[in-house]
Write an enzyme that holds these catalytic residues in place. Structure first.
Site, short mmCIF file in Angstrom:
data_model
loop_
_atom_site.label_atom_id
_atom_site.label_comp_id
_atom_site.label_asym_id
_atom_site.label_seq_id
_atom_site.Cartn_x
_atom_site.Cartn_y
_atom_site.Cartn_z
N ASP A 21 -34.11 108.06 -11.98
CA ASP A 21 -33.44 106.80 -12.31
C ASP A 21 -33.49 105.81 -11.14
O ASP A 21 -33.49 106.22 -9.98
CB ASP A 21 -31.97 107.11 -12.68
CG ASP A 21 -31.33 105.96 -13.42
OD1 ASP A 21 -32.04 105.02 -13.84
OD2 ASP A 21 -30.10 106.00 -13.58
N ASN A 69 -34.94 104.84 -24.77
CA ASN A 69 -35.77 103.89 -24.01
C ASN A 69 -36.66 103.02 -24.90
O ASN A 69 -37.16 101.97 -24.47
CB ASN A 69 -36.64 104.61 -22.98
CG ASN A 69 -35.87 105.11 -21.78
OD1 ASN A 69 -36.25 106.08 -21.13
ND2 ASN A 69 -34.76 104.47 -21.45
C1 FPP Z 1 -35.42 105.06 -15.08
O1 FPP Z 1 -35.28 103.93 -14.24
C2 FPP Z 1 -36.80 105.43 -15.22
C3 FPP Z 1 -37.48 105.45 -16.42
C4 FPP Z 1 -36.88 105.06 -17.69
C5 FPP Z 1 -38.90 105.83 -16.48
C6 FPP Z 1 -39.39 106.83 -15.49
C7 FPP Z 1 -40.86 106.64 -15.37
C8 FPP Z 1 -41.60 106.77 -14.26
C9 FPP Z 1 -41.04 107.25 -12.99
C10 FPP Z 1 -43.04 106.40 -14.25
C11 FPP Z 1 -43.93 107.07 -15.24
C12 FPP Z 1 -43.79 108.54 -15.32
C13 FPP Z 1 -44.79 109.44 -15.41
C14 FPP Z 1 -44.45 110.87 -15.65
C15 FPP Z 1 -46.19 109.08 -15.25
P1 FPP Z 1 -34.63 102.62 -14.85
O2 FPP Z 1 -35.71 101.73 -15.32
O3 FPP Z 1 -33.61 102.98 -15.87
O4 FPP Z 1 -33.95 102.02 -13.57
P2 FPP Z 1 -32.62 101.12 -13.54
O5 FPP Z 1 -31.51 102.01 -13.99
O6 FPP Z 1 -32.53 100.76 -12.09
O7 FPP Z 1 -32.85 99.95 -14.42
#
Ligand code: FPP
Length: 246
Positions: A21, A69
């Protein structure tokens, strides 16, 4: 401080799960678009996968995309799916070199066709690898997974394949997406949020939870080692008393 040397090889979690996250906040802090945060997040994915394989963790599960998501802005969803395809193409050699088997849990048929096909291809190519299983949770929701178990079991009862009396924890385990995985021992969530967010609710029943304020794109191998040492210094009682454990 270098934490790697302090890790005890005989006390590693068998199954480590991570809620990655903070990509969006990381990007915002630097005045960048959220999608750049996700792109940077893939570097941490690589670091952590490599580190886990190196130290001998057998099962690593990453929460890459939840059923919720899909509600994000279209551009962000498209970018995440593109990143998935790009990473799969790029990392297949690393998976093979490190003897890592790729697996996936979730509603995989909801993924765009390209991502779905690429994913299945890498899963197929790496299926005989035995050093570590890397499971990506994609379009995954734990409640949805549990609902699907209930449906499968009621269907089997209805068709006299199993009896109501035979339903126990082990049967439920065998019908979850995670049927080939042991229970989670350690769950890490980055970015300072103290939530589970519909991730592996059944499987974390006795997991140790570890929360860090570090945003996912900043999470390094050393941060992982620190979390593992913290885990190794905890007493896992599984409902028993301290005296019974020692
Ligand atoms: C949460 O951060 C992260 C995600 C919803 C996606 C995770 C994806 C990756 C790390 C990249 C792709 C993965 C692979 C396996 C290739 P957020 O966007 O919710 O962050 P925030 O809470 O700060 O908005």
């Amino acid at each position: 401080m270098d934490f790697k040397t302090q890790i005890k090889n005989d006390k590693l979690p068998r199954h480590l799960a991570i809620i990655m996250d903070g990509n969006g906040r990381w990007a915002k802090q630097q005045g960048l678009l959220r999608v750049v945060g996700h792109e940077s997040g893939t570097k941490s994915v690589r670091e952590v996968v490599e580190a886990c394989a190196e130290i001998g963790i057998k099962h690593l599960t990453l929460y890459a995309f939840s059923t919720e998501n899909w509600k994000r802005p279209k551009l962000e969803v498209q970018t995440l799916m593109k990143l998935l395809v790009k990473s799969l193409k790029k990392e297949i050699a690393t998976l093979q070199d490190n003897n890592i088997k790729l697996a996936a849990i979730g509603n995989l048929q909801d993924l765009p066709k390209k991502a779905h096909t690429e994913l299945l291809e890498v899963i197929e190519k790496t299926k005989s690898n035995g050093q570590m299983t890397l499971t990506l949770a994609l379009s995954y929701g734990s409640r949805e997974e549990i609902v699907s178990v209930v449906k499968q079991l009621t269907d089997k009862v209805k068709n006299n394949i199993i009896s109501v009396e035979s339903i126990d924890e082990s049967i439920i385990n065998k019908h979850l997406y995670t049927q080939n995985l042991p229970d989670v021992d350690l769950l890490i969530r980055t970015s300072g949020e103290h939530r589970i967010s519909n991730f592996l609710l059944w499987q974390i029943a006795y997991a140790e939870l570890y929360f860090t304020n570090i945003l996912w794109p900043d999470f390094t191998k050393n941060d992982l080692y620190e979390a593992l040492i913290n885990y190794q210094n905890r007493e896992r009682r599984f409902g028993k008393t301290s005296e019974q454990i020692s």
